[in-house]
Design an enzyme around this catalytic site. Structure first.
Site, PDB file in Angstrom:
ATOM      1  N   GLU A   1       4.468  39.480  -7.261  1.00  0.00           N
ATOM      2  CA  GLU A   1       3.067  39.235  -7.639  1.00  0.00           C
ATOM      3  C   GLU A   1       2.353  40.580  -7.731  1.00  0.00           C
ATOM      4  OE1 GLU A   1       0.719  36.159  -5.276  1.00  0.00           O
ATOM      5  OE2 GLU A   1      -0.432  37.968  -4.809  1.00  0.00           O
TER       6      GLU A   1
ATOM      7  N   ARG B   1       0.825  -1.218   0.000  1.00  0.00           N
ATOM      8  CA  ARG B   1       0.000   0.000   0.000  1.00  0.00           C
ATOM      9  C   ARG B   1       0.856   1.263   0.000  1.00  0.00           C
ATOM     10  NH1 ARG B   1      -3.227   1.780  -2.585  1.00  0.00           N
ATOM     11  NH2 ARG B   1      -4.050  -0.330  -2.568  1.00  0.00           N
TER      12      ARG B   1
ATOM     13  N   LYS C   1       1.582  24.761  -3.366  1.00  0.00           N
ATOM     14  CA  LYS C   1       0.324  24.165  -2.878  1.00  0.00           C
ATOM     15  C   LYS C   1       0.356  22.644  -3.065  1.00  0.00           C
ATOM     16  CE  LYS C   1      -2.523  28.240  -3.800  1.00  0.00           C
ATOM     17  NZ  LYS C   1      -3.637  28.804  -4.570  1.00  0.00           N
TER      18      LYS C   1
ATOM     19  N   LYS D   1       4.656  38.549  -2.394  1.00  0.00           N
ATOM     20  CA  LYS D   1       3.226  38.440  -2.668  1.00  0.00           C
ATOM     21  C   LYS D   1       2.464  39.581  -2.013  1.00  0.00           C
ATOM     22  CE  LYS D   1       1.837  34.367  -3.577  1.00  0.00           C
ATOM     23  NZ  LYS D   1       1.263  33.017  -3.526  1.00  0.00           N
TER      24      LYS D   1
ATOM     25  N   ASP E   1      -1.381  38.160 -11.166  1.00  0.00           N
ATOM     26  CA  ASP E   1      -2.224  37.331 -10.300  1.00  0.00           C
ATOM     27  C   ASP E   1      -3.698  37.471 -10.646  1.00  0.00           C
ATOM     28  OD1 ASP E   1      -2.726  35.607  -8.113  1.00  0.00           O
ATOM     29  OD2 ASP E   1      -3.315  37.347  -6.911  1.00  0.00           O
TER      30      ASP E   1
END
Lengths: 284, 284, 284, 284, 284, 284
Positions: free
Chosen positions: C194, C95, C132, C164, C215
């Protein structure tokens, strides 16, 4: 770096030194005794490792007060950190704290001295360290360089493409190596190439390099290289780094010869620790 | 130390340097390429870290052949280790290997130089290091001292009772501290006491100390202390260690003054790395 | 990444799943039984995680033979890895192996599908993932993207300055933020910013940014931005990345609108695992 | 799970993302700046990972206030967690927190959606996940399923005897496998058997199985199996689990066909992350 | 448990004992010397820990040959494992190996002795251990019990719902506690309830418990309980476990009184180690 | 040992027992419920492990109050530690705490009993443990001995040269072994030699040993050995340790026969745990 991650690194350093326990304090220092102690400088320099000292001490449930901040000058005889709390804990952690603090301060002191020479000569040349650190101490050694005013260069193997002699040998030449990197590496990374001849510098720039490292060039060779790169209209388009053979006494000349960065491995692999000691000031 | 435990320490050093992967070799060096490489000395010295290099390389599934053993002399230009196997692996591990090998060899070189001076003067005085190492590198730094012919002194905080100034301060005097240690510590450990006055040495011996550390005594003060200890019939019953202010140029004089051990913190906290490099010798 | 470091990551994954031991195999599978097994694809896709499977299996003293390499196409019904050895070990690790292999192959399959669309439209636009990822799986998720033909973007927080919205907010504006980064960051890192408005892109470039992330721009807004950047003679001097709202059906249009990179968080945080299973083929 | 153990798992996730340090915040965000931030939902769903967020944030010495509890519904645009404290720390941990929170919330959202369908149909059928999780995320993936109202099934390999096709193959049949398990496994564990034919279900129950997994049965096949099991007077004596091919659109039908549990691997291996973001709300 | 995971547990045990290195072998045993050694039994018993010994020795690159298998009887004076290879390695690992082997064999010996009594009385009663193990040795202690013929009971806190007095107190009674467990726990786990009165046993069974633990019941009380449970038609529907006050001399009577399982904490928390030693048999 | 390092050892013990989470408390105990609990002695003895209990409990954010200190006598029925806080946390940690506390207290109780016999006989003989501990529990087992009034002997392999039969065999005799140790080991370590004949004791002392272990000598043999050592004027110059065959009933005779230390492996490898339990006293 978030404090929680530093704590674990510092705990491991302490654990190695403690072994199965500090048998001296257990045998000699009364349990529960509270004291005040001070870390004293026994020579002048630049403080580094203060943040780490505070974190480790707090993590051991000691009260700690930094009397200088990282990057500040310290004088011979000056008290730089006050620590109070359980006497056994302070004495058991003393050496781990001093070892880190004196190494980092030693690195910062040398770095500040050298960057000071560049600044006095009104140069914008950056002084960088390399990955030649004490093994396992990359983070702390590079942080100390930064505190001393130097540039950290690569933090480890994943943040800059740095193509050196061995890479060029296996890749089959400078042009091939840079093209391969350009094609396969992420757009988010810069590409640096180490060269031993000016012609290779030109090739590397044309292939797309962002930074050229002139390896083991004398000051005279650097000057000549700069002239040639200007002629080829390449100078200014990329950053130039000189590396190899650079010392306190020729550093400024390297800067004046026209490179953007000078890098010195000895900053982190041949460190002279700053002389510090911890004294129990008062038994509560 | 069993190989399996060393492997883990070495793996952690390598992991720190690798980060998320060596992006340069991934971008520039073909997968599966096999090469032969050699670690070359760029200055003369004493080899140390050879065992660690072999273990790390074998652990990375590389073939490795040590051309000198730990403790042997190496000349400028000499090839000291041959490594062959996967090119990416060799180039990714190059810096970690060199950092450890050059630090340990640097320590062994200095140690051998200093113990050589004692031997040339026909002294039996031992040269010892201290716990002033790079943080986290206790094991490797002390092993390098031993390879260079020095004494490792305490390996960490659990293998010798070493009562220093701060301990004496909180314990309320030399006699109290030693008696407390004598009573509470295991029979299996020696007791050493750091003193700043000859009288305290006598007190410590009478209280049961096995070793006396004369802290920051000049050569003249050492000689005077020896005379006094002989007068008190204490000389020869315990080991005498001189510590603080000892350098290459006065080391022999300290030995001649009658101490059994001289200890120098700089051996491990102000290391000059031996200059080494790795070269790809052949692409298979 | 050197095999030795991967081994440890894989061992931890396995250990979590094993707990105090696989009670089913212990109760049902005879000790010492040797079998041959095959990992079969139950749908078509791109293989990724093959290298990890080989390392984990070899590390468990199993014999393993990859029948496809990372990055190759696999068909429904195809056998992709053969594993033979101790039956209990194979079944206990089944697994963990399938979970990694099916996640990585799932990511590679989607990435290849999307990069294929860009290539079919004869665009050089790169497809990048973001940070992410599944928590703790940065390395494996990004490697799978790379195998699928995508760009890894930042590997973690130390290899690119990416300014950002929140950074700009606390720094007091785009210009201030970029200038601060330019001054304080190492020369070896690129600077990306950004922006939500074209004007800020111009400001960022003038302040020294290397990459601009547009963005949440629609395709139309991207086209307009490109026009303005060309007018300002900024277009082509830096890399342009579009991020936010990009999907399979508009990906090509983003590329045609003139950006160098399109990035999609869903590549690694909303993964569809490739359907794989392991079958015991023969009991020896 | 006690907080202290979770803290370590979360610390490792953060450490992987940080690498040698967040170079963007170090370069752009003033040291010591304090801010308030909010985690905002950009789509509706079920919150999961709130406990982990609170633990990680508190562990980083941030103040944190959960505005929804695990298992509660969240709306698009809703603020779900408020965090305040050191700006650098918040921004460095932002992505690790969001990655975990959005994955766990994504899993909980899908699970709640599916269990809701079963409840609406007035069925008591349980919805279970499997061990098909992201590698290394067993704990978090299964906790998210539980928060969404699903059953965790096996937590890892040591808490249920689950005899699958490969086990049966090596054991020499269903009866032999179950008898072996019955004899050798602890009385404290249940025994589940995966079957592909109804006859095997009967054999397994007679041999002592507690749970039968009907593997890849269509709804029609399930219905037929239930009829046969009733005829054999076996129905109701054991739990029946349907697994394989179950989706949102046939889930209720599986439940109506008479199984106690439906299990879906995609719940945890093909996760759609819930869209969340963190915004600095106020600079103190 | 896969070998790779055991290796790490064994490495940590060894590492703790080694500290900074085995200074005795380093000082006394020549480097590179190869020897043959044998582990000898100094009393009769049941072997356990043989698998672990083989794994640790092989992992240290020693040759090892088990002369008995786990679970076999050993006689006083018998050689049970032959180890050959590097003398330093063997002597440094000697104590770690013997400590594990003698503890596990001690546990297996006592367990076999007690299960033998049950078998001689022709009882099917199982003898189980509890979670009262040496801290951190759950896996090894329980494995030794299993080798001795005992039942491992819960492996840790995640594989059985075991509702004890304190749980009942906070839950507000037996019925409430079992119902809550029934409703909230996974279908894959059994539910056991500890009771001090027969009435509570009946309540627990009716609420859905799978196993009843009769806590600190005398043999007479057990017999009475069995009668009552038969009257309530509950006997035989669930497993009955007796726990508390069970010893070698009353074990059989507990079995005869009608319980399915007797459990004894002392099996693993008051272990008598089997006397073993390692002898160098031949220097090569 | 500094608290921070203990915390990590205790966390690992707890983590092993918890696995993927305490499913009983999760299913039965309401979240957020606060209770008061007491650890009660079910037999008399000496407390040990109190410090560890406090550290683990505090680390789990519980309030804890020790009602006895390490080394104090406890009576049957006495409450020794009060713990209050989150009910789930207390119940999940209960067994880990009790396992450590009951093992350490069991060791301390036996040790105190035996040292008491020596004190009652007005002997200064020390009672020492050996390295025969539960594997991985060296630190805790030895600390418990020390709390009980015993001597810890070697803490691990790096703090005493202890030359045993196997070392002597490979070194080629007692004299050679001791001389080799004398020459190669650090001055900071004592040298102990295990002998089976008095003549070897004399040889060892003359070669420079600090401690002689008389291995498996009967009381009569010890007495004879002491006579011979006095004749050789060796008695009193070194410490004498008797080891092997020493039990409660002959311990005093060994002491009276003239040895300085008696050592008993069973102190730590055949431990009888002290019977303790935790009771919820009040639900807040």
């Amino acid at each position: 770096m978030p404090r929680k991650i530093l704590e674990e690194k510092l705990r491991l350093m302490l654990a190695e030194d403690i072994g199965q326990g500090d048998i001296t304090t257990a045998a000699v220092v009364p349990s529960g005794l509270r004291v005040e102690a001070a870390i004293m400088a026994k020579e002048a320099g630049i403080a580094a490792g203060i943040e780490e000292t505070v974190i480790l001490a707090e993590n051991l449930k000691l009260e700690v007060k930094a009397e200088v901040a990282d990057g500040e000058e310290i004088k011979n005889g000056q008290s730089i950190v006050k620590i109070s709390g359980d006497a056994r804990t302070i004495l058991s952690a003393e050496r781990t704290i001093l070892n880190l603090l004196s190494r980092m301060s030693g690195i910062a002191t040398t770095t500040r001295n050298l960057t000071g020479k560049l600044r006095s000569a009104r140069l914008k040349t950056k002084l960088a360290c390399t990955r030649k650190t004490a093994p396992g101490l990359l983070y702390f050694d590079k942080k100390a360089v930064q505190i001393g005013g130097g540039d950290t260069h690569r933090l480890h193997l994943d943040d800059l493409i740095l193509i050196k002699d061995n890479h060029i040998a296996v890749a089959g030449g400078v042009a091939k190596a840079v093209k391969s990197a350009k094609q396969r590496a992420s757009f988010s990374k810069k590409i640096e190439v180490e060269v031993t001849k000016v012609e290779d510098a030109v090739v590397a720039v044309e292939a797309g390099a962002d930074i050229i490292m002139l390896d083991n060039f004398s000051v005279k060779q650097i000057a000549k290289a700069v002239t040639q790169l200007k002629k080829k209209k390449v100078y200014g388009k990329v950053l130039l780094e000189a590396s190899g053979g650079i010392r306190e006494n020729n550093l400024v000349k390297y800067g004046q010869a026209g490179v953007d960065i000078v890098s010195i491995g000895e900053l982190t692999n041949s460190v002279k620790a700053l002389d510090l000691s911890l004294k129990i000031a008062r038994i509560k």
